[in-house]
Design an enzyme around this catalytic site. Structure first.
Site, PDB file in Angstrom:
ATOM      1  N   HIS A 630      35.357  50.720  26.120  1.00 39.22           N
ATOM      2  CA  HIS A 630      36.620  51.437  26.309  1.00 39.22           C
ATOM      3  C   HIS A 630      37.248  51.776  24.970  1.00 39.22           C
ATOM      4  CE1 HIS A 630      37.371  47.059  26.588  1.00 39.22           C
ATOM      5  NE2 HIS A 630      38.428  47.312  25.849  1.00 39.22           N
TER       6      HIS A 630
HETATM    7  P1  AMP Z   1      39.780  44.809  24.538  1.00 36.42           P
HETATM    8  O1  AMP Z   1      40.199  43.615  23.748  1.00 36.42           O
HETATM    9  O2  AMP Z   1      39.384  45.972  23.695  1.00 36.42           O
HETATM   10  O3  AMP Z   1      38.742  44.453  25.580  1.00 36.42           O
HETATM   11  O4  AMP Z   1      41.056  45.285  25.317  1.00 36.42           O
HETATM   12  C1  AMP Z   1      41.182  45.191  26.673  1.00 36.42           C
HETATM   13  C2  AMP Z   1      42.461  45.865  27.034  1.00 36.42           C
HETATM   14  O5  AMP Z   1      42.490  45.951  28.453  1.00 36.42           O
HETATM   15  C3  AMP Z   1      43.687  45.105  26.592  1.00 36.42           C
HETATM   16  O6  AMP Z   1      44.494  45.980  25.830  1.00 36.42           O
HETATM   17  C4  AMP Z   1      44.351  44.706  27.888  1.00 36.42           C
HETATM   18  O7  AMP Z   1      45.748  44.776  27.777  1.00 36.42           O
HETATM   19  C5  AMP Z   1      43.811  45.714  28.876  1.00 36.42           C
HETATM   20  N1  AMP Z   1      43.674  45.278  30.245  1.00 36.42           N
HETATM   21  C6  AMP Z   1      43.348  44.072  30.712  1.00 36.42           C
HETATM   22  N2  AMP Z   1      43.223  44.085  32.047  1.00 36.42           N
HETATM   23  C7  AMP Z   1      43.448  45.351  32.426  1.00 36.42           C
HETATM   24  C8  AMP Z   1      43.456  46.027  33.670  1.00 36.42           C
HETATM   25  N3  AMP Z   1      43.197  45.372  34.800  1.00 36.42           N
HETATM   26  N4  AMP Z   1      43.736  47.336  33.690  1.00 36.42           N
HETATM   27  C9  AMP Z   1      44.015  48.005  32.538  1.00 36.42           C
HETATM   28  N5  AMP Z   1      44.018  47.416  31.355  1.00 36.42           N
HETATM   29  C10 AMP Z   1      43.734  46.117  31.283  1.00 36.42           C
END
Ligand code: AMP
Length: 731
Positions: A630
């Site tokens: 992502h």
């Molecule tokens: P990363 O550390 O790059 O994996 O970031 C994951 C991101 O996903 C973080 O910024 C979280 O705040 C976000 N996140 C976690 N759970 C969800 C969810 N269910 N839907 C959308 N974003 C999420």
């Protein structure tokens, strides 16, 4: 597929905008329901109406029907409503839940404070609206509490908050106060560190030690709701898991790591359909659990039964208690083995199936349920591993990710086992020969736990060699299909499957993650993606199951970050299976990376057209916390309550954050991106503009709210910052 655009401001298609909420307060007199409503209503910007049975009859006590009518009319006007009455049992609540459809969000807030406190408050108060005060209040409150039944999600609420002390109540008040007219709270079950008194007593008995209520986070034969409270903490624990702060010892958070431990859920083998004596079977279960529980490290074993009154569960619990088996590593659970996560909140990556010798769906009980819930993928995968099974043996089957058990429940393996049969109506009946029967049942549990051990070992040891070794270990457990050619073919199939499985199941930093933080030094490590870390994967693979997405196309899904770390924070998800994180990205993915970048850029530009003071950066975390590649699109104000700790800050403001433009260049040239390891996240806090150092997040936030210094030179190059042309050009 046409891209579908949704308003990112409201996180919705417009339909959900300003959806009213009906909150049923649940609590005894004296639990503080009215104060709860009054406080929220005084401070909130959302229009709330309090429907109070004590005053609904022209300032006097009225009827439930008057409350229903009053609630319906306020909701029709688009107002949110507090139902301020005791609502202590399910039946009392049901009419309110039925009152409205999906156009209204239904919540319950249970003020589950100690009975003594509610009674003493009710006795002491004066001028109570319903005149329940003084000496008579004690008996009334006491009687009402006998009927107390905490709300459950399956009654129809999107969100339940259980408050067990004043701190919880204050937190819930804050949550509802902060809710603006078009905000939405995450769904789920929140709170309830200790379950209700009856369950808690059971836990105490099992633990054979006295812990004050609220201190125990051990879960022993608990209802799904109790586990659910852990699960929702876990799901909601992005913060906790991302946090650098050590959870306090003995606090609920300390159990979270165990929540993510590899877990095998197994039914009692042979005791239902095969009529094996329960007493003997429970002895064997406890004996075998005791033998294996320490060999399994932090992995957990969970005996599951559908029925709350299961005899085998209570026998096993009592015997396990006598042997002082660690209840964090072995416990019993009441629930459906095919829905442990979705209905019970319990993460089990492996489930055991008490199957038949043909390894085929059908029959009844657990075998039929597991094959049916797993879909045809399990039958095919099973066939590839073995043609039949003899009593006492187990076969480990990696579950293809196409199976709903995998995507919905997070189950990665099913271990089929066949136990001894004492039922004359079933094949190979042992005619009450319990010498043989017990021997086979012991062997069955050994095979099952060995199979689980092999899976757990693989999760800890990632190399391909080990996967191969492991695979061979598993094959030894299999019955049938033993001739060389078939075995070789099966090995090939299974190795591929195992590798695929581990790719999707485990987080692998990969060889290009340097422990020095410089990249490319080789250390490898895997850790399981917890259930909580699968949300983005599920969104990318099944966008149709998710609300609040702002763009869906064949290549990407775009959504607002659930815990935004800035005013604007989007995620662009790649819709490719097996692309869990940046470490998986190769040359073949350059087109996809470019697509993700251009979609991210499009959204940044849209936001800039609405607010030209914003500045964006697009990039990836070197080591993500969530599975599925992502791209973060994040505004550089970092103005967010969700940005709470050093790890949050440094994950966006250190070389750990890899700008999308650089990633595209590196992957195009070298076939991989340079990654920085997580050690870098503990570096000091520095302003992303002027680079001044700050001792803590509040001080840093205070500084960045007014810092207008130029961005460092490297950010001004290669299009790393996205902003309105000419705006802050000198910065
Ligand atoms: P990363 O550390 O790059 O994996 O970031 C994951 C991101 O996903 C973080 O910024 C979280 O705040 C976000 N996140 C976690 N759970 C969800 C969810 N269910 N839907 C959308 N974003 C999420």
């Amino acid at each position: 597929m046409e891209a579908m655009e949704i308003d990112p401001e409201t996180n919705s298609t417009g339909k959900d905008e300003g959806k009213p909420i009906m909150v049923l307060l649940v609590g005894a007199p004296g639990s503080g329901k009215s104060i709860f409503c009054d406080t929220v209503m005084r401070l909130s910007t959302r229009p709330w109406v309090r429907i109070c049975q004590d005053t609904i009859g022209n300032g006097k006590a009225g009827t439930k029907n008057q409350c229903l009518t009053g609630a319906a009319s306020a909701l029709r006007e688009g107002k949110s409503v507090f139902i301020d009455r005791c609502n202590l049992d399910r039946e009392q609540r049901a009419d309110f839940v039925k009152l409205v459809g999906p156009e209204v969000e239904k919540h319950a807030v249970a003020l589950d404070l100690p009975a003594k406190l509610c009674i003493s408050r009710s006795v002491k108060r004066t001028g109570h609206e319903g005149n329940l005060q003084g000496g008579k209040a004690a008996a009334v409150v006491n009687r009402m509490l006998q009927k107390k039944e905490l709300p459950k999600l399956n009654e129809g609420y999107a969100r339940i908050t259980v408050c067990q002390d004043e701190k919880d109540v204050q937190a819930a008040i804050n949550t509802y106060t902060a809710l603006g007219p078009s905000d939405k709270l995450p769904p789920g079950f929140f709170g309830q560190k200790n379950s209700d008194a009856k369950v808690q007593l059971g836990i105490m008995k099992f633990l054979k030690k006295k812990e004050p209520p609220g201190c125990s986070d051990t879960v022993m034969n608990v209802s799904p709701e109790n586990i659910r409270s852990h699960a929702s903490k876990e799901k909601d624990s992005n913060q906790v898991l991302e946090s650098c702060e050590e959870p306090k010892k003995g606090s609920v958070d300390s159990s979270i790591s165990l929540e993510n431990a590899p877990t095998l859920a197994f039914p009692s083998i042979s005791t239902a359909d095969f009529h094996f004596d329960l007493d003997k079977a429970s002895d064997i279960i406890v004996e075998k659990v005791e033998e294996y529980v320490n060999k399994l490290g932090t992995a957990r074993l969970v005996l599951v039964d559908l029925s709350q009154n299961s005899k085998i569960l209570s026998l096993v619990r009592a015997k396990a208690a006598e042997k002082n088996i660690d209840s964090k590593k072995f416990f019993t659970f009441v629930g459906n083995i095919t829905k442990l996560y979705s209905e019970g909140g319990l993460h089990c990556n492996v489930i055991a199936n008490a199957t038949n010798w043909r390894l085929k769906p059908g029959g009844g009980g657990v075998n039929a349920a597991i094959f049916s819930a797993a879909g045809p993928a399990l039958e095919t995968a099973t066939k590839a591993r073995a043609g039949s099974l003899s009593a006492g043996k187990a076969v480990v089957v990696p579950l293809p990710s196409a199976s709903p058990l995998f995507s919905r429940e997070g189950v990665t393996h099913v271990i089929h086992v066949l136990g001894p049969n004492m039922n004359p109506q079933r094949p190979n009946c042992l005619n009450n020969d319990y010498v043989k029967g017990c021997e086979i049942l012991r062997e069955t549990y050994s095979s099952l736990f060995d199979g689980f051990k092999s899976i757990v070992r693989n999760q800890g040891e990632p190399s391909k060699d080990n996967l191969e070794k492991e695979f061979k270990g598993e094959v030894q457990l299999e019955q049938g299909c033993r001739n060389g050619e078939q075995k070789a073919k099966r090995e090939a199939v299974c190795e591929a499957d195992m590798n695929k499985k581990y790719k999707s199941f485990a987080e692998e930093l990969g060889p290009n993650v340097g422990s020095s933080g410089d990249g490319n030094t080789g250390g490898q490590r895997r850790k399981a993606w917890g259930g909580w870390a699968q949300a983005l994967y599920d969104t990318a693979m099944h966008p149709e199951r998710h609300k609040n997405l702002i763009e869906i196309s064949d290549d990407v899904v775009v959504l607002n970050d659930l815990y935004p770390k800035a005013q604007k924070h989007l995620l662009v998800l790649a819709r490719v299976e097996g692309l869990d994180r940046l470490a998986d990205v190769q040359k073949e993915h350059v087109t996809l990376l470019k697509k993700m970048h251009s979609v991210g850029l499009k959204w940044a530009e849209k936001f800039l057209s609405e607010n030209n003071s914003l500045i964006f950066r697009l990039g990836y975390h070197s080591v993500p916390s969530m599975r599925q590649l992502h791209l973060h699109v994040i505004s550089q104000d970092f103005d967010s309550n969700h940005l709470k700790n050093k790890k949050h800050w440094n994950s966006f403001n250190s070389p750990f954050f890899r700008d999308s433009v650089d990633v595209i260049d590196e992957v195009s040239q070298n076939g991989k991106a340079t990654l920085k390891d997580e050690n870098i996240l503990s570096m000091e806090l520095r302003c992303h503009r002027c680079q001044s150092a700050h001792p803590n997040i509040p001080r840093l936030k205070a500084h960045i709210s007014s810092c207008q210094a130029a961005f460092p030179a490297f950010l001004l190059q290669n299009g790393r910052l996205v902003r309105v042309e000419g705006k802050d050009a000198n910065h």
